[in-house]
Design a protein around this motif. Sequence first.
Motif, mmCIF file in Angstrom:
data_model
loop_
_atom_site.group_PDB
_atom_site.id
_atom_site.type_symbol
_atom_site.label_atom_id
_atom_site.label_comp_id
_atom_site.label_asym_id
_atom_site.label_seq_id
_atom_site.Cartn_x
_atom_site.Cartn_y
_atom_site.Cartn_z
ATOM 1 N N UNK A 82 -4.049 11.045 -56.084
ATOM 2 C CA UNK A 82 -4.207 12.492 -56.008
ATOM 3 C C UNK A 82 -3.728 12.977 -54.642
ATOM 4 N N UNK A 83 -3.617 14.262 -54.479
ATOM 5 C CA UNK A 83 -3.101 14.830 -53.233
ATOM 6 C C UNK A 83 -4.096 14.656 -52.090
ATOM 7 N N UNK A 84 -3.599 14.804 -50.860
ATOM 8 C CA UNK A 84 -4.475 14.743 -49.691
ATOM 9 C C UNK A 84 -5.560 15.813 -49.767
ATOM 10 N N UNK A 85 -5.204 17.005 -50.216
ATOM 11 C CA UNK A 85 -6.192 18.081 -50.325
ATOM 12 C C UNK A 85 -7.292 17.695 -51.296
ATOM 13 N N UNK A 86 -6.932 17.112 -52.438
ATOM 14 C CA UNK A 86 -7.940 16.705 -53.415
ATOM 15 C C UNK A 86 -8.808 15.568 -52.880
ATOM 16 N N UNK A 87 -8.199 14.646 -52.145
ATOM 17 C CA UNK A 87 -8.982 13.552 -51.549
ATOM 18 C C UNK A 87 -9.974 14.098 -50.521
ATOM 19 N N UNK A 88 -9.515 14.999 -49.683
ATOM 20 C CA UNK A 88 -10.399 15.599 -48.678
ATOM 21 C C UNK A 88 -11.526 16.367 -49.358
ATOM 22 N N UNK A 89 -11.206 17.076 -50.427
ATOM 23 C CA UNK A 89 -12.235 17.782 -51.180
ATOM 24 C C UNK A 89 -13.261 16.830 -51.760
ATOM 25 N N UNK A 90 -12.810 15.713 -52.295
ATOM 26 C CA UNK A 90 -13.746 14.744 -52.882
ATOM 27 C C UNK A 90 -14.574 14.046 -51.809
ATOM 28 N N UNK A 91 -13.995 13.812 -50.619
ATOM 29 C CA UNK A 91 -14.763 13.232 -49.518
ATOM 30 C C UNK A 91 -15.826 14.212 -49.018
ATOM 31 N N UNK A 92 -15.460 15.477 -48.967
ATOM 32 C CA UNK A 92 -16.414 16.535 -48.604
ATOM 33 C C UNK A 92 -17.547 16.592 -49.626
ATOM 34 N N UNK A 93 -17.172 16.555 -50.890
ATOM 35 C CA UNK A 93 -18.172 16.587 -51.960
ATOM 36 C C UNK A 93 -19.059 15.342 -51.917
ATOM 37 N N UNK A 137 -11.434 7.301 -43.660
ATOM 38 C CA UNK A 137 -10.476 7.412 -44.764
ATOM 39 C C UNK A 137 -9.028 7.412 -44.277
ATOM 40 N N UNK A 138 -8.818 7.458 -42.956
ATOM 41 C CA UNK A 138 -7.462 7.408 -42.417
ATOM 42 C C UNK A 138 -6.941 8.740 -41.928
ATOM 43 N N UNK A 139 -7.764 9.770 -42.027
ATOM 44 C CA UNK A 139 -7.359 11.077 -41.525
ATOM 45 C C UNK A 139 -7.808 11.234 -40.080
ATOM 46 N N UNK A 140 -7.314 12.271 -39.419
ATOM 47 C CA UNK A 140 -7.753 12.589 -38.070
ATOM 48 C C UNK A 140 -8.682 13.789 -38.147
ATOM 49 N N UNK A 141 -9.977 13.568 -37.927
ATOM 50 C CA UNK A 141 -10.973 14.636 -38.003
ATOM 51 C C UNK A 141 -11.595 14.848 -36.630
ATOM 52 N N UNK A 142 -11.942 16.103 -36.334
ATOM 53 C CA UNK A 142 -12.456 16.448 -35.010
ATOM 54 C C UNK A 142 -13.252 17.747 -35.084
ATOM 55 N N UNK A 143 -14.136 17.993 -34.086
ATOM 56 C CA UNK A 143 -14.980 19.194 -34.124
ATOM 57 C C UNK A 143 -14.204 20.459 -33.724
ATOM 58 N N UNK A 144 -14.668 21.566 -34.256
ATOM 59 C CA UNK A 144 -14.198 22.900 -33.851
ATOM 60 C C UNK A 144 -15.430 23.699 -33.444
ATOM 61 N N UNK A 145 -15.512 24.057 -32.169
ATOM 62 C CA UNK A 145 -16.682 24.760 -31.634
ATOM 63 C C UNK A 145 -16.625 26.241 -31.984
ATOM 64 N N UNK A 172 -6.744 16.721 -40.054
ATOM 65 C CA UNK A 172 -5.284 16.755 -40.184
ATOM 66 C C UNK A 172 -4.837 15.732 -41.218
ATOM 67 N N UNK A 173 -3.811 16.084 -41.972
ATOM 68 C CA UNK A 173 -3.253 15.173 -42.974
ATOM 69 C C UNK A 173 -1.890 14.673 -42.500
ATOM 70 N N UNK A 174 -1.403 13.562 -43.047
ATOM 71 C CA UNK A 174 -0.096 13.029 -42.634
ATOM 72 C C UNK A 174 1.062 13.987 -42.876
ATOM 73 N N UNK A 175 0.902 14.938 -43.813
ATOM 74 C CA UNK A 175 1.980 15.894 -44.084
ATOM 75 C C UNK A 175 1.917 17.120 -43.180
ATOM 76 N N UNK A 176 1.093 17.062 -42.127
ATOM 77 C CA UNK A 176 1.087 18.117 -41.125
ATOM 78 C C UNK A 176 0.184 19.295 -41.402
ATOM 79 N N UNK A 177 -0.668 19.201 -42.396
ATOM 80 C CA UNK A 177 -1.564 20.306 -42.723
ATOM 81 C C UNK A 177 -2.945 20.063 -42.118
#
Length: 426
Positions: A82-93, A137-145, A172-177
Amino acid sequence: MILSADMPAMKDEPMVWCTEEYMSSVEFQLSGVQFPFERYEPYSRDWKSIEKTLEEYSMFGDHYKISNPLEKETKEIMTKNISNLDKIGQLHQLVLNNTAFNGQYSLFCNRPQAAIKNKTGNNSEINFTLMGVLNDAGYKAYPVLLRERASGRLVEFYPSIDNINYFIIAVDTPDGKTYFLDGADRFSSPNVLSSRLLTKGYIINPSKKDKWVDLSKISNSVSKSDIFLNFNSEMDLVGTIKNSSSNQFSYARKSEFNQLKSKDEYIKSLESKYVIKIDSSTLTGFESYGNIVEERLHIKKGTMKNDSYVYINPVILPKYTKSPFIESNRKLPVEFDYPSTTIQYITIVVPDNYTVEELPKGAKISLMDNGIVFSYLIQRRDNVIMIMYNYTQNQIIFPNTDYAHIKEFFTIVANKNVEQIVLKKK
């Protein structure tokens, strides 16, 4: 000398995120410390020093690289095609399904993983857990204050750790989003947040040159309605409404549905708001994860009528029936919630024994270089009346110097929302 007793009171005005933000005031904060025989340590010289202070604080910075308490489930999601967006959504869920926000807000926490173990936690615990899951999961995640809207914005030229009262997670995803998430909010999804968080945020990520992000612009929200109406034997309107709402519109409807506790109460609220009777309904997406909800309603709406004429307002779901701007002057900026588009396609079938006596005139107007655009297009083909209604909010903040134009614009919009079609009996 001007005494405080001589200062005029700040007057509340509609559509202002934080009135106190515009009040004159003096604030003091600790800029640094110097103990005997030690060098001076600055705390809030600039935003970079605030970032450094948080990174060195164990109850915040130590959680940047926490282990993933949901490692097995994360791996299963990442194997899906599935797409990166769908994977991120499922990880969030996944995080949402394994813990619940306990109602306690804090910028700091001790052990984020405890939120999974205890099945509940504060916003900091849950969001750091989400960050750990995303990084594993291999993404780059970080806080936003952030500083919530009701408290005022974070200001670039006034760095203050005391003004930060919340943070969310960017990934951030590998496709720059880049997507923005709140793990403590079960109504949210990627780039869909509570409107109280749709403000300016400061990014903690060394690789980001631009440290500031405007969260009010991360998604566009659309409400689209297909409305088909005809008349019953009493010449009242009956028909169907099919509505699809995305992003912030979806969030708002889910939140309202949850507050009202049941489908019946939600339907009653729609009936009261739009002065309609809903005979049957189907609601989709209101209690599940995602950024779209759908409503299918079979409605009845009364009309004004006598022996010869029937008067109907064709805009069943008006955006505004009264202008929110009635004062002659304004001192504060006008601040709307978020960019959005409301579209309605309305079809009305006129009975054979009636003729169309009068139709509203079409209109298309814009405010301040298409900051807001409103169009109302109407046409008639034989016994069918068709209306295309569009309200698009591109700009959400206007200075008070634009107030006269804003007031005129919304007066026109409100008037178009209540104009009537007149039918005459043959």
